[in-house]
Every structure is written in C-alpha cells, then in structure tokens.
Design a protein around this motif. Structure first.
Motif, PDB file in Angstrom:
ATOM      1  N   ALA A 175       0.846  -1.200   0.000  1.00 16.41           N
ATOM      2  CA  ALA A 175       0.000   0.000   0.000  1.00 16.41           C
ATOM      3  C   ALA A 175       0.873   1.239   0.000  1.00 16.41           C
ATOM      4  CB  ALA A 175      -0.927  -0.007   1.219  1.00 16.41           C
ATOM      5  N   GLY A 176       0.247   2.353  -0.390  1.00 15.56           N
ATOM      6  CA  GLY A 176       0.917   3.630  -0.309  1.00 15.56           C
ATOM      7  C   GLY A 176       0.725   4.255   1.054  1.00 15.56           C
ATOM      8  N   ALA A 182       6.549   1.222  -0.900  1.00 20.31           N
ATOM      9  CA  ALA A 182       5.739   2.440  -0.984  1.00 20.31           C
ATOM     10  C   ALA A 182       5.590   3.136   0.362  1.00 20.31           C
ATOM     11  CB  ALA A 182       4.369   2.120  -1.563  1.00 20.31           C
ATOM     12  N   TRP A 183       5.748   2.408   1.484  1.00 17.68           N
ATOM     13  CA  TRP A 183       5.592   3.049   2.796  1.00 17.68           C
ATOM     14  C   TRP A 183       6.680   2.662   3.799  1.00 17.68           C
ATOM     15  CZ3 TRP A 183       4.149   0.325   7.420  1.00 17.68           C
ATOM     16  CH2 TRP A 183       3.830  -1.013   7.239  1.00 17.68           C
ATOM     17  N   SER A 184       7.666   1.900   3.346  1.00 17.80           N
ATOM     18  CA  SER A 184       8.691   1.430   4.275  1.00 17.80           C
ATOM     19  C   SER A 184       9.553   2.550   4.839  1.00 17.80           C
ATOM     20  CB  SER A 184       9.582   0.388   3.583  1.00 17.80           C
ATOM     21  OG  SER A 184      10.246   0.962   2.470  1.00 17.80           O
ATOM     22  N   ALA A 233      13.009  -1.287   0.772  1.00 13.87           N
ATOM     23  CA  ALA A 233      13.186   0.118   0.390  1.00 13.87           C
ATOM     24  C   ALA A 233      14.060   0.214  -0.851  1.00 13.87           C
ATOM     25  CB  ALA A 233      13.820   0.904   1.533  1.00 13.87           C
ATOM     26  N   ILE A 234      13.748   1.224  -1.640  1.00 17.04           N
ATOM     27  CA  ILE A 234      14.564   1.494  -2.817  1.00 17.04           C
ATOM     28  C   ILE A 234      15.987   1.801  -2.366  1.00 17.04           C
ATOM     29  CG2 ILE A 234      14.755   2.924  -4.885  1.00 17.04           C
ATOM     30  CD1 ILE A 234      11.797   3.760  -4.240  1.00 17.04           C
ATOM     31  N   ARG A 235      16.925   1.321  -3.114  1.00 18.30           N
ATOM     32  CA  ARG A 235      18.323   1.564  -2.793  1.00 18.30           C
ATOM     33  C   ARG A 235      18.603   3.066  -2.805  1.00 18.30           C
ATOM     34  NH1 ARG A 235      22.354  -0.880  -0.141  1.00 18.30           N
ATOM     35  NH2 ARG A 235      24.371  -0.718  -1.139  1.00 18.30           N
ATOM     36  N   SER A 236      19.130   3.573  -1.706  1.00 20.03           N
ATOM     37  CA  SER A 236      19.402   5.006  -1.602  1.00 20.03           C
ATOM     38  C   SER A 236      20.828   5.305  -2.035  1.00 20.03           C
ATOM     39  CB  SER A 236      19.190   5.482  -0.162  1.00 20.03           C
ATOM     40  OG  SER A 236      20.091   4.812   0.706  1.00 20.03           O
ATOM     41  N   PRO A 239      15.037  -1.903 -14.164  1.00 16.74           N
ATOM     42  CA  PRO A 239      16.443  -1.756 -13.776  1.00 16.74           C
ATOM     43  C   PRO A 239      16.942  -2.997 -13.041  1.00 16.74           C
ATOM     44  CG  PRO A 239      15.070  -0.648 -12.190  1.00 16.74           C
ATOM     45  CD  PRO A 239      14.133  -1.188 -13.242  1.00 16.74           C
ATOM     46  N   LEU A 240      18.217  -3.024 -12.757  1.00 21.19           N
ATOM     47  CA  LEU A 240      18.781  -4.093 -11.940  1.00 21.19           C
ATOM     48  C   LEU A 240      18.212  -3.961 -10.530  1.00 21.19           C
ATOM     49  CD1 LEU A 240      22.490  -3.816 -13.136  1.00 21.19           C
ATOM     50  CD2 LEU A 240      20.708  -5.347 -13.997  1.00 21.19           C
ATOM     51  N   ALA A 241      17.596  -5.016 -10.035  1.00 26.86           N
ATOM     52  CA  ALA A 241      16.874  -4.950  -8.762  1.00 26.86           C
ATOM     53  C   ALA A 241      17.844  -5.006  -7.585  1.00 26.86           C
ATOM     54  CB  ALA A 241      15.876  -6.105  -8.668  1.00 26.86           C
ATOM     55  N   LEU A 242      17.835  -3.959  -6.800  1.00 23.84           N
ATOM     56  CA  LEU A 242      18.666  -3.888  -5.608  1.00 23.84           C
ATOM     57  C   LEU A 242      17.883  -3.129  -4.547  1.00 23.84           C
ATOM     58  CD1 LEU A 242      21.517  -4.657  -4.597  1.00 23.84           C
ATOM     59  CD2 LEU A 242      22.254  -2.371  -5.257  1.00 23.84           C
ATOM     60  N   TYR A 243      17.618  -3.772  -3.424  1.00 21.35           N
ATOM     61  CA  TYR A 243      16.819  -3.167  -2.362  1.00 21.35           C
ATOM     62  C   TYR A 243      17.620  -3.095  -1.059  1.00 21.35           C
ATOM     63  CZ  TYR A 243      12.518  -3.928  -5.110  1.00 21.35           C
ATOM     64  OH  TYR A 243      11.546  -3.912  -6.076  1.00 21.35           O
ATOM     65  N   ASP A 244      17.250  -2.138  -0.247  1.00 17.48           N
ATOM     66  CA  ASP A 244      17.697  -2.100   1.144  1.00 17.48           C
ATOM     67  C   ASP A 244      16.619  -2.752   1.998  1.00 17.48           C
ATOM     68  OD1 ASP A 244      20.082  -0.815   0.686  1.00 17.48           O
ATOM     69  OD2 ASP A 244      19.237   1.190   0.938  1.00 17.48           O
ATOM     70  N   ILE A 245      17.036  -3.532   2.974  1.00 17.72           N
ATOM     71  CA  ILE A 245      16.113  -4.061   3.982  1.00 17.72           C
ATOM     72  C   ILE A 245      16.197  -3.121   5.174  1.00 17.72           C
ATOM     73  CG2 ILE A 245      15.431  -6.069   5.332  1.00 17.72           C
ATOM     74  CD1 ILE A 245      15.473  -6.518   2.299  1.00 17.72           C
ATOM     75  N   VAL A 246      15.072  -2.496   5.512  1.00 19.06           N
ATOM     76  CA  VAL A 246      15.081  -1.469   6.554  1.00 19.06           C
ATOM     77  C   VAL A 246      14.269  -1.920   7.759  1.00 19.06           C
ATOM     78  CG1 VAL A 246      15.430   0.395   4.916  1.00 19.06           C
ATOM     79  CG2 VAL A 246      13.096  -0.273   5.527  1.00 19.06           C
TER      80      VAL A 246
END
Length: 839
Positions: free
Chosen positions: A255-256, A282-284, A305-308, A447-454
């Motif tokens: 969800a947003g 979207a809300w992490s 979370a999107i990679r910052s 794009p190349l998928a890369l996420y941060d776990i927050v």
C-alpha cells in the motif's frame, strides 16, 4: 491550475506552459533549434490544504540533475536541457491529460508558446508518473507512438509487459522483485502463516497476485484484505478486526502511505500490538508513519526500500533555494510558506491577516525537515532517470553515419529526433554513475533490482528512524540474494526475539503432519509415527518404514538395529537350564558308576545290566543335547541339536522298550516248558536296539541332506526384536523324527502297561509304565507350549521338555534300584529277590 516554474539555464533555455497542468519541460538545443524532450509528472496534493514537501524535493532533485548534466562537458556537449513540471493533482484523469498535452506535438498540436519550436515534437520523453495506475494510463497512449516514459516510482509488475507498454521504462525495481525480496525474508525467518493487505489499485492488486503465487508453495494465508483507496470507515474497521482476531503474527502490506494512513490510525487506536509488519517499498521509509505516535504498534517494522544513494552537492542545492530568485514560481513560494508557517504579502488575504509575514530571508539551513534529507530514496531514482535519458540522447547524438542502428545503418536526424528513436537508445543504456552503481534496463525496461532491507527503530530520545539492516540483490546467486545483519534488527515483541508466525507448531522428528479438515495445509496436528516407522525431519508429512533388520527407537526419529534375542548362557534362564542339564547328566553318570560298581549284585543282574548301562548312556546324551539349544544358533549347532536330540531319545526309548520286552520274556520263561528267552537273547536285544536307532539315524541323514536346519532371523512374533532361531528346514523330516520318537514311546508305554500286573518280583514294568507316562505327558504338553511361547522362550520350552522327560525316566526307573543298592543292601540278595512278599 497553472503555475510557472523555471530556471534560466542560458540563452537557449525556455519556459513552457500548458493549461492542462503545471510542469517543467526539459528542452534541448541542436543546431540552434530547441526541442522539449523530458517531462516530470509529480504527485502533488492540494496546494491550499496539504503541501507535500517531499514532492517539492523530488522536483528539485530533477532540476539539480538537469543543471549538473548541462554543466558537464562530457555528456551532451553544446546541448542544453530545459524542463516543465505538471501537477497531476493525485488524479488519474489529470495525469493523463497532462501527458496528452505534452504529447500533442506528436499529433501535430503544438502547445508551446514559443513560435520558434519547429522540427521535432516539443517532447521526446517523459519522466514520471510516480503512481502505477497513472503510468499505465499514460503509457497506453504514449506507447502507440513509442514515446519513452521513464517512471521513478511506479512499481506495478504489469508495466513490465512490453507488448502492452513498449516504451515504458523505470529506475525503480518492479513489484516482482519486491515480492521476491519479501518471500526471501519470510523463508529466512520461517514465517509461513501471514496476513496480506493490498490497496484496491493496480499497485496493490498486481503485487498481491504475484505474492500469492510465490507464497503458496511454502506457506498459507491467514487473511487477505483489500484496502480502499478512498476512505471507508466500515472497511477500515473490518480490516482492523480481522487483524485482531487472526493468529498470524506477520502482516504484509502492499500500500501507499496515504491509503495506509487510516488503517494505521485505527490499529493504534485499538491498541493492536505484537504484530510484525512487513512494509512494501511504498511506505517502508515513510517519515509520517515511522513516527513515535505509531511506534507501539508498528515499531520494528521490516521493509523493502529502494536503494538510496548520497548525491554529492544535492544538499547544498536544496538549501540555496530562495523565493526571490524565482518570483514567478509559485511552487517555491508555497514551499517557503509551508516551511516557515508564514505568508508572502501578495498571498495575504482577509481570512489570514493574522498570519506571520514571510520576508524571504529566513534561514532554511536551520530547519531540520524531510526536505534537507538528501538520502530520500525517490530523489535518487529521479536522478538516475534523468541521467538515463541524457545518456540515451548522448548516444543518439554521437552516432556516426553508416554505423547507425536504423534502416540502412542510418543514424537519427539530429535536427528532427523522433521519440521512437530515443526509445531505441534508451533500451541499450548501460553506464555506471559516480556512485558506482550500474544503470541499465533489461528486456522489460526494468532496472537491476537492488533493495535495502530497513527496520523501524527508536533512539534514546524517542525519535523513530529507519535503519538499513540488510540488502536484497536480485542479480546474485539464490543463496546470496538476501543479506541481513541479525544483530542490527529490533523486534517489537515482548521477548525481543524473532517472532513466530505459524498456524501450528512444527512437528518434531518422530511425528508427522495431519491436516485439519476444512483448514489450510499450514494448520495441522502432529501425530506420532507408528511402531517401526520414523520421521527424521521437521514437519514430515509421511513416516518412513524401517527396513526389516531395523526398528524405530523410542523417539521414532531413527531406525536402530533390532535387539537380537536368543537364549544365552549369560542370562538367568540359560544358567538355570545349563545347571539342570549338567545336573541331570551328572546324576546319570553317578548311577552308571553305581551300577558298574555293583554290576554283580542281584538287583543289577536281574534288570539286565547291559541294557541298564546303555540306557544310562543314552540318558546322559539326552541331558547333554539340551546344551546345544543354548547359545547363538549356527549351521553346526542347528544341525547337531536336532539330530542328537532325535537319535539320543530313540536310543533311550529303544532301551526301555527292549527292557520291557525282556521283563515280560523273563516272566514267561518261569513257566514250565518255556523256551522263550532263547528266542530273545542278548544278540536279539542288541540287534533290536541297533535296528530301531538305525531307522532314526537314516531319517536324520535324509533330513540333513535334503533340507537341513539352518539359523534364521525371525521377527514375526516380536516386531521390536530379531529372534535368532533354528529353522527346521524340512517340516516332514522334523515330523518324522518326532513322530518316530512318539511311536516308540507309545509302544513302550502300551507293553509296560500290559505287564503292570506281573508279580512284584518282576515288577520293573510298573516303573517303566510310570516313566513312559511322564515322558508322554511332557511331550504332549510341550506341543501347545512350544507353539505359544515367543522368542527365546520357545527354545527354553523345548529344553525344559527334554530335561523333564529325561529326569522322569531317570528317576522312575533307576531311583528304586539305587535305593535298594545304597540304602537297603540286605534286599540286594538273590534270596530276597526271589522271595515272595507275604500278604
């Protein structure tokens, strides 16, 4: 609504306007002709009631990227980029209309106010929209003419379908990768019983569908709820009640921030705690939701979370904004008024005369807000989107004639660039930015998928912050995709340990799962494995049957060797039977010695000393053959025990039979004129014993040759044990051996019974009758006892029958004679033997 917002980059930059909305248009100049090529469609709330600072920050990030590119001589030299910003008012219709306004140049409608805008369409590419639903609507129109649309925040998996959206690209990974990351987290912690909440839009529903497909292979859903995009109190209350009643401790929400806000408030209001929330991207990282007000219920939330990325110089660019530098820009004005809670003179009205006036010289550097947070993740994806388009355009411009990608190896006309040509180059973009991250698109425009776990955590002063605790890299090997630092995670549970989320506790080894009727497969009962079966893994669905030589242990989690059982000399029963056997043999030896020593006495002579000696020897063999039944069976002992048993007992019965016949013959010989003893003399007696024993020997020889006894493992009677015993081999031969012994016993008993009334002087027949009665009784009772006795007790019963019958014969026949010889020697005379008993 129209708001002008621009920056005069150089003499070639221009500001474009539209009556459809608000926006900056990126413009380029090639050979003195300007062309609009980029558009950033931002999600802005109502300006008068709720101004979103993060949205303004995203616009500033785009402006910063454009200025940085324009000042970089290595990319797009002699080409200047300009921009327009359009407000979609968080409305899909407005967003679509804004995109169409820019797209009008392609269809022949020039919306720009500059009369010199000729040649290429005024817009070659669009950056946006932030929402998946808006991007879908715009892309369906833009895709017809292959105009590239590069979104920085639309994550719906559906947008990866190139046959529907051929010119759509994005710099944020699609929900397909987000779902894979969440699935990895669930598997990592063993969470197989979860609830899912998804918004009633393309973003939520596509993510939900993909999640269910991935999750059902190893877990179960406690509930699935759809969150309305428009506030509905009844629906929010229903979802909160479902969460409260559910036994699932893990809840995933696609969800947003805006849509989830109402549910978050209701969860906190009802004090629903102890749930581990998994946040979608979207809300992490929402600064609003990750606050102390909601921490009791949502603290410890894990999110994707999107990679910052820290963009050098961005913070200084953010902090240099001033409303007086762009007096025509209402966007900066409203930003300033929101930041400092004041109003500029031109915006003062009768309704807000009490508002603090803005001077424009307020110190923005002293304000610690989300605007100054340069690591905001969406700003980085905008930054990459602008650079991706710039690199695509750069590659298009530097194309050499004859080496182009189009028909006849031609290049694009630099004075008349078409959107579809830029789309072609955008697909092949591949560069590494100054942060060391590779920027490229796959065949789906992702794009190349890369996420941060927050993880949502709180400092000592109560401030809530979003901490990065791991990484998900979709390009790595499966076992290396997810990396989490366990010691950095805060769990908002009573135990502060990793929470469990299962419908039923795991079934430990030794048990198996049985599903509950009418419930998901994750809800089950644990049933112990049956005897002889094991389960050596957790949550086994079936128990494994142990091999024949093995049996399940007490815990039913391992097959162990069955206990091997046979009658041994070490156990008490074996010791007792051994002593009894040796004792019987010793008695027989002693009697034999006594008889040999007193062989010339009348009692020994009268009872046929030779037959008595032979009978005692056979009894010794009968006692000793029982020893062959004790100990571990082998080929030799199995053959020896049955043969020795059969021959020794036939020899014994043969001696008794002949002795009985001799007694009868002796009585008949006392009659006048009888010559019967000459017909059954010593030679005939010996021949009879030999013949009768020879028959048994032949039966045993045939048995040993045809189908001899052999050792075998028997587990039919006791599943937990292997009984080592001797298989008789041939049932017919065994029956013949026992039958022959029984036949001689019956004949002997019958003859002795008929001679029981002989005078007392010759009344040995009475003792023989009594001994045969004991013998037959023992072996008749032996049959049912032998059949019903389990394991080693079967052998014990057989030994007992051998010893009991041997003792019976020994005592019944030889005890009276030994009594006379040893205790009543005065009766061991010829006179006493021949005398008659006086009545």
């Amino acid at each position: 609504m129209l708001l002008r917002y621009g920056i005069n980059l150089d003499q070639q930059a221009r500001i474009g306007t539209s009556d459809t909305g608000l926006g900056p248009v990126l413009a380029k100049s090639v050979g003195g002709i300007e062309h609009a090529i980029m558009f950033l469609n931002l999600k802005l709330l109502d300006w008068e009631t709720s101004y979103e600072v993060s949205v303004f920050q995203r616009a500033q990030a785009m402006v910063f990227a454009i200025e940085e590119i324009n000042q970089n001589p290595n990319i797009l030299p002699n080409i200047t980029l300009g921009f327009q910003i359009y407000d979609n008012c968080n409305n899909i219709a407005v967003a679509h209309r804004a995109g169409t306004a820019l797209f009008g140049g392609v269809s022949g409608t020039n919306t720009a106010s500059d009369d010199n805008c000729l040649g290429s369409p005024p817009v070659l590419a669009i950056v946006g929209d932030a929402r998946s639903s808006h991007s879908i609507a715009i892309s369906r129109t833009m895709g017809v003419f292959h105009m590239p649309l590069v979104s920085y925040f639309a994550t719906c998996t559906c947008l990866s379908a190139k046959h529907e959206f051929p010119s759509f690209f994005r710099t944020i990974p699609s929900d397909a990768f987000q779902v894979k990351a969440i699935i990895k987290i669930l598997k990592h912690y063993g969470w197989v019983w979860v609830g899912v909440i998804a918004t009633d839009d393309d973003y939520g529903q596509y993510a939900l569908k993909l999640f269910i497909e991935e999750f059902k292979s190893f877990g179960c859903l406690s509930f699935v709820e759809t969150l309305p995009t428009v506030y509905e109190k009844a629906k929010i209350l229903l979802i909160a009640e479902t969460i409260k009643k559910s036994s699932a401790n893990v809840i995933i929400a696609f969800a947003g921030e805006e849509e989830l806000n109402y549910l978050v408030n209701e969860v906190v209001l009802q004090n629903i705690t102890g749930r581990q929330w998994i946040a979608s991207e979207a809300w992490s990282t929402s600064n609003f939701l990750a606050s102390s007000a909601f921490y009791n219920s949502f603290g410890g939330t894990l999110g994707i979370a999107i990679r910052s990325g820290e963009i050098p110089g961005l913070e200084q660019f953010f902090l240099q904004v001033r409303p007086n530098l762009r007096p025509e820009n209402n966007l900066v004005v409203q930003f300033w008024e929101t930041m400092f809670q004041c109003k500029f003179q031109q915006n003062l009205s009768q309704e807000n005369t009490n508002s603090k006036p803005c001077t424009g010289s307020e110190d923005i550097k002293s304000m610690k807000t989300a605007y100054s947070e340069t690591a905001e993740r969406s700003t980085y994806t905008i930054y990459k989107a602008v650079y991706a388009l710039a690199h695509a355009l750069h590659n298009l411009i530097k194309c050499e004639n004859g080496k182009g990608p189009f028909e006849n190896n031609t290049c694009a006309d630099k004075d008349n660039v078409q959107p579809w040509q830029l789309t072609h180059y955008l697909r092949k973009v591949n560069f590494t930015n100054h942060l060391g991250e590779r920027v490229a698109f796959d065949e789906n425009g992702d794009p190349l998928a890369l996420y941060d776990i927050v993880n949502w955590q709180r400092t000592k002063d109560g401030t809530v912050f979003v901490k990065t605790v791991g990484i998900f890299d979709a390009s790595s090997r499966d076992e290396e995709k997810l990396t989490i630092s366990e010691d950095l995670i805060f769990w908002n549970s009573n135990s502060l340990t990793v929470p469990e989320s299962v419908c039923s506790k795991s079934c430990f080894p030794g048990t198996r799962k049985t599903t509950r009727k009418g419930q998901p497969v994750c809800c089950f009962d644990c049933v112990p494995c049956a005897d002889g079966e094991i389960s050596n893994i957790t949550d086994a669905t079936e128990c494994i049957k142990c091999p024949d030589d093995l049996w399940s242990n007490a815990g039913k989690n391992q097959c162990v060797l069955k206990e091997i059982e046979f009658l041994t000399y070490d156990e008490s029963m074996g010791v007792i039977l051994t002593i009894a056997s040796l004792f019987g043999a010793s008695i027989s030896v002693c009697i034999l010695i006594i008889f040999i020593h007193h062989r010339n006495t009348p009692v020994v002579k009268a009872n046929n000393s030779e037959l008595s000696f032979l009978l005692l020897i056979s009894l010794i063999l009968c006692f000793l053959c029982s020893l062959s039944f004790i100990g571990q069976p082998s080929d030799i002992t199995c053959r020896f025990r049955h043969v020795m048993f059969g021959i020794s007992f036939v020899l014994c019965i043969s001696c008794i039979l002949v002795k009985t016949i001799v007694v009868i013959m002796a009585f008949k010989a006392t009659l006048p004129g009888s010559n019967i003893m000459k017909l059954f003399g010593v030679a005939q007696q010996r021949g009879t014993i030999f013949f009768l024993t020879f028959i048994q020997s032949m039966i045993c020889c045939i048995w040993l040759v045809a189908a001899p006894p052999f050792p075998t493992k028997n587990s039919k009677y006791l599943n937990t044990k292997i009984i080592l015993e001797c298989d008789i081999g041939s049932l017919i031969a065994f029956s013949c051996t026992l039958g022959y012994v029984g036949l001689l016993s019956c004949i002997c008993f019958l003859i002795a019974f008929l001679a029981r009334n002989l005078p007392d002087t010759f009344n040995e027949a009475k003792f023989i009758t009594f001994s045969m009665l004991i013998f037959c009784s023992v072996w008749i009772t032996f049959i049912p006892a032998y059949i019903s006795s389990p394991g080693k007790h079967t052998v014990a019963v057989e030994i007992f029958a051998i010893l009991a019958s041997s003792f019976g014969v020994t005592i019944a026949i030889f005890a009276p004679k030994c009594y006379i010889i040893l205790l009543k020697p005065e009766r061991n005379t010829k006179k006493a033997l021949m005398g008659r008993v006086v009545s």
